[in-house]
Motif scaffolding. Sequence first.
Motif, short mmCIF file in Angstrom:
data_model
loop_
_atom_site.label_atom_id
_atom_site.label_comp_id
_atom_site.label_asym_id
_atom_site.label_seq_id
_atom_site.Cartn_x
_atom_site.Cartn_y
_atom_site.Cartn_z
N ASP A 142 0.84 -1.21 0.00
CA ASP A 142 0.00 0.00 0.00
C ASP A 142 0.87 1.26 0.00
O ASP A 142 0.58 2.22 -0.71
CB ASP A 142 -0.93 0.01 1.21
N HIS A 143 1.94 1.25 0.80
CA HIS A 143 2.84 2.40 0.84
C HIS A 143 3.53 2.59 -0.51
O HIS A 143 3.74 3.71 -0.96
CB HIS A 143 3.87 2.23 1.95
N ALA A 144 3.88 1.48 -1.16
CA ALA A 144 4.50 1.55 -2.49
C ALA A 144 3.55 2.18 -3.50
O ALA A 144 3.98 2.96 -4.35
CB ALA A 144 4.94 0.16 -2.95
N ASP A 145 2.27 1.85 -3.41
CA ASP A 145 1.30 2.43 -4.34
C ASP A 145 1.23 3.95 -4.16
O ASP A 145 1.20 4.70 -5.14
CB ASP A 145 -0.09 1.81 -4.13
N ALA A 146 1.21 4.40 -2.91
CA ALA A 146 1.17 5.84 -2.65
C ALA A 146 2.46 6.51 -3.13
O ALA A 146 2.43 7.59 -3.73
CB ALA A 146 0.96 6.10 -1.16
#
Length: 171
Positions: A142-146
């Motif tokens: 999820d952090h990578a997507d952001a």
Amino acid sequence: MSLVPAMPPAPVVVLACGNPSRGDDALGPLLLERLQNWLHSVGLADGFELIGDFQLQVEHALDLTGRRLALFIDAGEQTPSPYAFRQVAAAGVVSPGTHALPPAALLAVLRRIGEPPPPAFVLCVRGERFALGEGLSRAARDHADAAFELLTGLCRASRVDAWQARVTRDV
């Protein structure tokens, strides 16, 4: 014998660090691969050189020469969620036996060899688990997507002022 003139370096260099075998430490290489595919798909690849490694080494200082901008990507355990994005300046002392370097020390190496360091920024993406043999955590995905959304915006406007406007204030 004909000498072919060397091509000038791409204006922007992106250096991503991380070990894909250590859980969320894979964030740097994962984002670099994703960025490479995206840059090619939107026709921006010629403006960027992407470099991945397990850690920054003194030799990476040479990868910064002649650049308009530099971006370092890495995972961090205590990083605010989902990421921190900040500008970094040359700082620190580098000893002759140093292997792994933080971005500020790498910029200082460049200055020490007589080259002006480019404006540089660090994107540190929050990781949760860094144990050997672990896969990427759901939170890290999820952090990578952001972070990838930030990266695409940075690449569309690869100017110092545009990047400075995106710096996170809570770092």
